[in-house]
Design a protein around this motif. Structure first.
Motif, PDB file in Angstrom:
ATOM      1  N   GLU A 199      10.889  10.822 -11.033  1.00 44.51           N
ATOM      2  CA  GLU A 199      10.181   9.564 -10.819  1.00 44.51           C
ATOM      3  C   GLU A 199      10.615   8.907  -9.511  1.00 44.51           C
ATOM      4  O   GLU A 199      11.793   8.893  -9.162  1.00 44.51           O
ATOM      5  CB  GLU A 199      10.475   8.619 -11.988  1.00 44.51           C
ATOM      6  N   ARG A 253       2.166   2.002  -3.498  1.00 47.13           N
ATOM      7  CA  ARG A 253       1.133   2.585  -4.373  1.00 47.13           C
ATOM      8  C   ARG A 253       0.853   4.041  -3.981  1.00 47.13           C
ATOM      9  O   ARG A 253       0.739   4.902  -4.844  1.00 47.13           O
ATOM     10  CB  ARG A 253      -0.160   1.759  -4.300  1.00 47.13           C
ATOM     11  N   GLU A 254       0.731   4.302  -2.694  1.00 45.31           N
ATOM     12  CA  GLU A 254       0.454   5.661  -2.229  1.00 45.31           C
ATOM     13  C   GLU A 254       1.602   6.606  -2.561  1.00 45.31           C
ATOM     14  O   GLU A 254       1.386   7.736  -2.996  1.00 45.31           O
ATOM     15  CB  GLU A 254       0.179   5.657  -0.723  1.00 45.31           C
ATOM     16  N   THR A 255       2.829   6.154  -2.349  1.00 46.15           N
ATOM     17  CA  THR A 255       4.000   6.979  -2.652  1.00 46.15           C
ATOM     18  C   THR A 255       4.093   7.265  -4.139  1.00 46.15           C
ATOM     19  O   THR A 255       4.323   8.396  -4.558  1.00 46.15           O
ATOM     20  CB  THR A 255       5.292   6.277  -2.173  1.00 46.15           C
ATOM     21  N   GLN A 256       3.895   6.247  -4.940  1.00 48.11           N
ATOM     22  CA  GLN A 256       3.953   6.415  -6.389  1.00 48.11           C
ATOM     23  C   GLN A 256       2.906   7.425  -6.853  1.00 48.11           C
ATOM     24  O   GLN A 256       3.198   8.303  -7.659  1.00 48.11           O
ATOM     25  CB  GLN A 256       3.744   5.063  -7.068  1.00 48.11           C
ATOM     26  N   ASN A 257       1.692   7.331  -6.326  1.00 52.31           N
ATOM     27  CA  ASN A 257       0.623   8.258  -6.706  1.00 52.31           C
ATOM     28  C   ASN A 257       0.878   9.668  -6.184  1.00 52.31           C
ATOM     29  O   ASN A 257       0.655  10.647  -6.896  1.00 52.31           O
ATOM     30  CB  ASN A 257      -0.730   7.756  -6.208  1.00 52.31           C
ATOM     31  N   ALA A 258       1.336   9.784  -4.959  1.00 47.84           N
ATOM     32  CA  ALA A 258       1.521  11.093  -4.335  1.00 47.84           C
ATOM     33  C   ALA A 258       2.597  11.924  -5.031  1.00 47.84           C
ATOM     34  O   ALA A 258       2.484  13.144  -5.113  1.00 47.84           O
ATOM     35  CB  ALA A 258       1.865  10.928  -2.859  1.00 47.84           C
ATOM     36  N   TYR A 259       3.634  11.278  -5.516  1.00 44.10           N
ATOM     37  CA  TYR A 259       4.777  12.000  -6.075  1.00 44.10           C
ATOM     38  C   TYR A 259       4.875  11.906  -7.594  1.00 44.10           C
ATOM     39  O   TYR A 259       5.912  12.240  -8.163  1.00 44.10           O
ATOM     40  CB  TYR A 259       6.067  11.491  -5.438  1.00 44.10           C
ATOM     41  N   GLN A 260       3.815  11.502  -8.271  1.00 41.23           N
ATOM     42  CA  GLN A 260       3.893  11.272  -9.711  1.00 41.23           C
ATOM     43  C   GLN A 260       4.216  12.531 -10.514  1.00 41.23           C
ATOM     44  O   GLN A 260       4.794  12.446 -11.578  1.00 41.23           O
ATOM     45  CB  GLN A 260       2.630  10.603 -10.217  1.00 41.23           C
ATOM     46  N   ASN A 261       3.882  13.694 -10.024  1.00 38.60           N
ATOM     47  CA  ASN A 261       4.187  14.931 -10.749  1.00 38.60           C
ATOM     48  C   ASN A 261       5.207  15.795 -10.016  1.00 38.60           C
ATOM     49  O   ASN A 261       5.267  16.995 -10.222  1.00 38.60           O
ATOM     50  CB  ASN A 261       2.894  15.730 -10.975  1.00 38.60           C
ATOM     51  N   ASP A 296       5.077  -2.458 -10.988  1.00 35.10           N
ATOM     52  CA  ASP A 296       3.619  -2.367 -11.042  1.00 35.10           C
ATOM     53  C   ASP A 296       2.914  -3.470 -10.269  1.00 35.10           C
ATOM     54  O   ASP A 296       1.929  -3.227  -9.591  1.00 35.10           O
ATOM     55  CB  ASP A 296       3.163  -2.370 -12.507  1.00 35.10           C
ATOM     56  N   ARG A 311       0.842  -1.210   0.000  1.00 35.52           N
ATOM     57  CA  ARG A 311       0.000   0.000   0.000  1.00 35.52           C
ATOM     58  C   ARG A 311       0.873   1.254   0.000  1.00 35.52           C
ATOM     59  O   ARG A 311       0.579   2.224  -0.692  1.00 35.52           O
ATOM     60  CB  ARG A 311      -0.943   0.000   1.207  1.00 35.52           C
TER      61      ARG A 311
END
Length: 129
Positions: free
Chosen positions: A77, A64-72, A96, A61
């Motif tokens: 990356e 996934r949260e880290t990847q989503n939070a910092y995507q921009n 993934d 989890r």
């Protein structure tokens, strides 16, 4: 330790990569997917009493949260996470649908970067979903 998720060769490659980069500092290696995990290595002087189900679930989890939070992010990356604990460190490398958790005694940040890069390549190229 025998893996149910990977071939013996793939499991050995992950453990060997971690062991080569960390030496005697390696504490454990766990491979995980979205729905399961296998502990591939545990150093002999450590107890087998960790609640890996909860631990791996949290790290999945968290990935996934880290990847989503910092995507921009202007930082670029997301690559990997290092967590510091009283008795050791945790490196989380994920893709993934799969990832690896490596626990160690203390290492330099450049060592964690080397391990993460090698494991990321292995996750992308050599493991089955």
């Amino acid at each position: 330790m025998e893996s149910q998720l990977l071939s013996d060769e793939q499991a050995n490659n992950i453990v060997t990569t971690a062991r080569t980069a960390t030496g005697d500092s390696l504490r454990s290696v766990t491979y995980f997917t979205r729905s399961d995990f296998d502990q591939l290595y545990l150093r002999d002087d450590l107890e087998r009493d960790a609640d890996l189900n909860t631990f791996v679930g949290h790290e999945w989890r968290g990935y996934r949260e880290t990847q989503n939070a910092y995507q921009n992010s202007e930082l670029g990356e997301y690559n990997f996470t290092v967590r510091a604990f009283e008795n050791g460190y945790l490196l989380r490398v994920a893709a993934d649908r799969k990832g690896a958790l490596i626990t160690t005694d203390g290492l330099s940040m450049s060592s964690y970067e080397e391990i993460a890069e090698a494991l990321q390549r292995m996750l992308e190229e050599n493991t089955e979903d």
